[in-house]
Design a protein around this motif. Structure first.
Motif, PDB file in Angstrom:
ATOM      1  N   GLU A 113       0.833  -1.197   0.000  1.00  0.00           N
ATOM      2  CA  GLU A 113       0.000   0.000   0.000  1.00  0.00           C
ATOM      3  C   GLU A 113       0.873   1.254   0.000  1.00  0.00           C
ATOM      4  O   GLU A 113       0.592   2.221  -0.718  1.00  0.00           O
ATOM      5  N   ARG A 114       1.949   1.226   0.768  1.00  0.00           N
ATOM      6  CA  ARG A 114       2.866   2.372   0.785  1.00  0.00           C
ATOM      7  C   ARG A 114       3.535   2.533  -0.583  1.00  0.00           C
ATOM      8  O   ARG A 114       3.753   3.657  -1.062  1.00  0.00           O
ATOM      9  N   ARG A 117       1.032   4.011  -3.060  1.00  0.00           N
ATOM     10  CA  ARG A 117       0.847   5.443  -2.805  1.00  0.00           C
ATOM     11  C   ARG A 117       1.997   6.240  -3.427  1.00  0.00           C
ATOM     12  O   ARG A 117       1.777   7.263  -4.084  1.00  0.00           O
ATOM     13  N   TYR A 118       3.219   5.753  -3.231  1.00  0.00           N
ATOM     14  CA  TYR A 118       4.384   6.445  -3.810  1.00  0.00           C
ATOM     15  C   TYR A 118       4.279   6.463  -5.333  1.00  0.00           C
ATOM     16  O   TYR A 118       4.551   7.489  -5.974  1.00  0.00           O
ATOM     17  N   GLN A 120       1.627   6.407  -7.250  1.00  0.00           N
ATOM     18  CA  GLN A 120       0.625   7.369  -7.701  1.00  0.00           C
ATOM     19  C   GLN A 120       1.140   8.794  -7.556  1.00  0.00           C
ATOM     20  O   GLN A 120       0.959   9.625  -8.459  1.00  0.00           O
ATOM     21  N   GLU A 121       1.772   9.074  -6.440  1.00  0.00           N
ATOM     22  CA  GLU A 121       2.247  10.442  -6.189  1.00  0.00           C
ATOM     23  C   GLU A 121       3.357  10.853  -7.146  1.00  0.00           C
ATOM     24  O   GLU A 121       3.589  12.046  -7.356  1.00  0.00           O
ATOM     25  N   CYS A 150      -3.235  -1.519  -5.016  1.00  0.00           N
ATOM     26  CA  CYS A 150      -3.422  -0.706  -6.222  1.00  0.00           C
ATOM     27  C   CYS A 150      -4.868  -0.260  -6.407  1.00  0.00           C
ATOM     28  O   CYS A 150      -5.122   0.765  -7.041  1.00  0.00           O
ATOM     29  N   PHE A 153      -5.416   3.213  -5.278  1.00  0.00           N
ATOM     30  CA  PHE A 153      -4.784   4.290  -6.054  1.00  0.00           C
ATOM     31  C   PHE A 153      -5.049   4.011  -7.534  1.00  0.00           C
ATOM     32  O   PHE A 153      -4.295   3.274  -8.180  1.00  0.00           O
TER      33      PHE A 153
END
Length: 208
Positions: A113-114, A117-118, A120-121, A150, A153
């Motif tokens: 999950e982390r 997130r990275y 997507q950012e 995923c 995001f």
């Protein structure tokens, strides 16, 4: 005899993307994966996100080996924040679960999950993980965790590549010897340490 370079199959990245976020658990597991990605024109970004590893000294040893291999190959590496106390929250009440049990699944979800997130950012559309290279891990757990991560995001696609096939296991063993990588004796967390025959043998001064 010609060495097996682990290039016995063609990688098919979702969406035809060439830039991939590679969640990496350690240098040995990532070595042959990085090599084949580069050989086939992909641009992996290494995401070292492993708050499960205990103690912190062990975490740093593994991170340093990842950095060393990334430097040799000219590959970007990103270190996620190390927070073992936060990770322990997801392991609460699962401390006595066996390897490949419920604790491992929650651990995969936490880390992936982390990573998602990275991705997507930072505009990286595809995520995969070196966890899928280990014969000690449950591939179904990894893929369910990756799909879940995923799904949170929407711009990120999970790549469920099985990194055990195509000669990569053999090539991984060769690279470990060539690079003289640090020899890990357990998966990472204190609970896996307790159940590791290799770790217990080393503590007792025995060979394994």
């Amino acid at each position: 005899m010609k060495r097996n370079r682990g290039h016995n199959f063609h990688l098919e990245v979702p969406g035809g993307e060439t830039k991939v976020l590679l969640h990496t658990c350690c240098a040995p597991c990532s070595s042959a994966i990085i090599e084949i990605m580069l050989k086939q024109g992909l641009r992996p970004v290494i995401f070292y996100s492993n708050s499960n590893i205990y103690p912190e000294e062990e975490y740093l040893k593994r991170k340093n080996e990842c950095q060393r291999y990334s430097l040799v190959n000219g590959v970007e590496i990103v270190e996620d924040q190390y927070d073992h106390e936060e990770w322990k929250c997801i392991a609460r009440s699962l401390e006595n679960e066996p390897e490949r049990g419920k604790r491992c699944f929650q651990c995969f979800r936490f880390r992936l999950e982390r990573a998602a997130r990275y991705a997507q950012e930072h505009g990286i559309r595809v995520l995969t993980t070196t966890l899928a290279s280990s014969r000690w891990k449950n591939l179904d757990q990894i893929n369910v965790a990756g799909e879940y991560a995923c799904s949170l995001f929407p711009d990120v696609i999970w790549w469920d590549q099985n990194w055990r096939k195509g000669g990569l296991q053999e090539r991984r063993g060769q690279i470990i010897k060539e690079m003289d990588f640090y020899n890990q004796l357990y998966c990472g967390c204190e609970f896996s340490m307790q159940s590791s025959p290799a770790f217990n043998a080393a503590v007792q001064g025995e060979s394994f």
